[in-house]
Design a protein around this motif. Structure first.
Motif, mmCIF file in Angstrom:
data_model
loop_
_atom_site.group_PDB
_atom_site.id
_atom_site.type_symbol
_atom_site.label_atom_id
_atom_site.label_comp_id
_atom_site.label_asym_id
_atom_site.label_seq_id
_atom_site.Cartn_x
_atom_site.Cartn_y
_atom_site.Cartn_z
ATOM 1 N N LEU A 27 -5.302 -5.991 -0.771
ATOM 2 C CA LEU A 27 -4.993 -4.998 0.246
ATOM 3 C C LEU A 27 -3.904 -4.054 -0.246
ATOM 4 O O LEU A 27 -2.875 -4.476 -0.771
ATOM 5 C CB LEU A 27 -4.521 -5.697 1.528
ATOM 6 N N GLN A 28 -4.141 -2.778 -0.076
ATOM 7 C CA GLN A 28 -3.166 -1.780 -0.483
ATOM 8 C C GLN A 28 -1.938 -1.840 0.415
ATOM 9 O O GLN A 28 -2.013 -2.223 1.580
ATOM 10 C CB GLN A 28 -3.789 -0.392 -0.428
ATOM 11 N N ALA A 29 -0.801 -1.411 -0.134
ATOM 12 C CA ALA A 29 0.468 -1.510 0.590
ATOM 13 C C ALA A 29 0.535 -0.592 1.798
ATOM 14 O O ALA A 29 1.389 -0.770 2.669
ATOM 15 C CB ALA A 29 1.627 -1.194 -0.361
ATOM 16 N N ASN A 30 -0.350 0.409 1.855
ATOM 17 C CA ASN A 30 -0.296 1.302 3.003
ATOM 18 C C ASN A 30 -0.991 0.728 4.233
ATOM 19 O O ASN A 30 -0.983 1.336 5.293
ATOM 20 C CB ASN A 30 -0.895 2.668 2.659
ATOM 21 N N TYR A 31 -1.610 -0.468 4.094
ATOM 22 C CA TYR A 31 -2.219 -1.152 5.230
ATOM 23 C C TYR A 31 -1.327 -2.299 5.700
ATOM 24 O O TYR A 31 -0.453 -2.769 4.973
ATOM 25 C CB TYR A 31 -3.595 -1.709 4.858
ATOM 26 N N ALA A 32 -1.580 -2.753 6.913
ATOM 27 C CA ALA A 32 -0.824 -3.869 7.477
ATOM 28 C C ALA A 32 -1.783 -4.968 7.914
ATOM 29 O O ALA A 32 -2.907 -4.689 8.344
ATOM 30 C CB ALA A 32 -0.003 -3.400 8.668
ATOM 31 N N LEU A 33 -1.354 -6.214 7.803
ATOM 32 C CA LEU A 33 -2.117 -7.345 8.317
ATOM 33 C C LEU A 33 -1.701 -7.697 9.737
ATOM 34 O O LEU A 33 -2.459 -8.316 10.481
ATOM 35 C CB LEU A 33 -1.917 -8.560 7.406
#
Length: 383
Positions: A27-33
């Motif tokens: 997952l890219q850092a610009n997304y959130a879990l």
């Protein structure tokens, strides 16, 4: 031998919102879990959402019932009045007072045991529609504190059906979906919602028009001269709806429909709605019928579908705030509201999403005075 420490700089982490579809490993850092009780602000950063304040003092009849429908009546002189429903009652909001409207028509007052109303407004009056009930009308020119049945308005022509969905568009009321007929759309005469027979009023039977066999009308919408008829699994698009007698079927979409009446929102240049496969953009769906994978809720698809399976569809509510650039979709059984940013889509066409957890709102409406109201137990809340 130890490796040198490498410094990484991450600008605005999580600014693309939730991504619960892709593998967390890549997952890219610009997304959130996780992104709970937050929004994506106008600068593209994750920020805390606002809270809500009570817009009025307590009302005895509303008590602790949920406010289930909110709207704003703008009269012909420009006077605006916020109206709402909750429990078995109708209300109007004036200042910090929520006033209960009483029945002022002839005969026996309607017995109201459900509160799944839909508001629409035309020519200075507010109308409420719900399957199994005569449409109701609030006309301040007649009484500022009373409502009546729509068919009690002077000059009524024709039998006004007990429809579940209705909109005001192109100078008339469009209505559909009764308990016994979910394939007919009707429209009133121009500027006279109480005239459904004669003049330019009429009806359209869709039983031979649905392209993929029978369907049922769930919701209606209007945009840019078009009338959109949402079936459960199909969408019909009529062109020239400003003149119903000559409007024509412009397009149809098979396999994608609307499953929740109150999920439909006009967000300015587009219409968003909830389908069997998630939240969709109507205009993008029209343009990309061959690419059904693209959708507004793509990055939270499985999560949303899981909660959707536990919901009563009639209880799902949505709202759009132009001031805050938010489309909100509430799953009340799960106590979750999905918040989609409407400013700028991601590269794949989906919207940045976050989740609001806790007591969900049961209605939404943004007034012309830029106040964003939310239905709460016992109160109209202001975001």
């Amino acid at each position: 031998m130890s490796q040198p420490v490498t410094t990484f700089s991450i600008s605005a982490p999580g600014f693309a919102g939730l991504n619960l579809q892709d593998s967390p490993v890549d997952l890219q850092a610009n997304y959130a879990l996780e992104a709970n009780n937050c929004i994506i602000d106008k600068s593209g950063r994750v920020a805390a959402r606002k809270g809500w304040d009570k817009a009025h003092t307590a009302n005895t009849e509303l008590s602790t019932s949920n406010v289930s429908c909110i709207g704003e009546l703008v009269q012909t002189d420009g006077t605006a009045t916020t109206v709402a429903t909750g429990g078995a009652y109708l209300f109007k909001l004036g200042g910090t007072t929520l006033t209960t409207l009483t029945y002022g028509g002839g005969g026996v007052a309607p017995t109201i045991s459900a509160s799944n109303w839909q508001f629409c407004f035309l020519n200075g009056v507010a109308m409420l529609w719900q399957e199994g009930y005569d449409p109701l009308i609030y006309d301040p020119a007649v009484s500022a504190t009373q409502f009546r049945r729509l068919n009690e308005k002077a000059g009524t022509a024709g039998t006004i059906p007990q429809c579940n969905t209705a909109i005001s568009a192109y100078g008339r009321i469009w209505y559909a979906s009764t308990a016994s007929d979910k394939s007919t759309v009707g429209w009133s005469d121009l500027l006279t919602p109480h005239i459904v027979t004669g003049g330019t009023a009429g009806t359209l039977d869709l039983r031979q028009i649905w392209p993929d066999g029978g369907d049922e009308i769930v919701a209606l919408a209007a945009h840019n001269g078009y009338l959109f008829i949402f079936g459960r699994h199909q969408i019909l698009i009529y062109e020239g709806a400003d003149v119903p007698a000559t409007m024509t079927l412009k397009d149809s979409i098979v396999g994608i429909g609307c499953i929740a009446r109150d999920s439909v929102q006009n967000i300015g240049e587009d219409v968003w709605f909830l389908s069997d496969t998630g939240v969709r953009s109507l205009l993008r769906t029209i343009q990309e019928k061959s690419a059904p994978i693209r959708q507004i809720s793509k990055n939270v698809h499985d999560d949303l579908m899981m909660y959707l399976n536990t919901e009563t569809l009639a209880n799902i509510k949505s709202g759009f705030s132009a001031v805050n650039s938010l489309y909100l979709l509430t799953m009340p059984a799960a106590s979750i509201t999905y918040c989609f940013d409407t400013r700028q889509p991601l590269q794949d066409g989906s919207a940045r999403a976050t989740k609001w957890v806790g007591t969900p709102s049961t209605a939404f409406y943004e007034t012309k005075g830029r106040r964003f109201f939310m239905g709460k137990p016992g109160y109209i809340g202001e975001y």
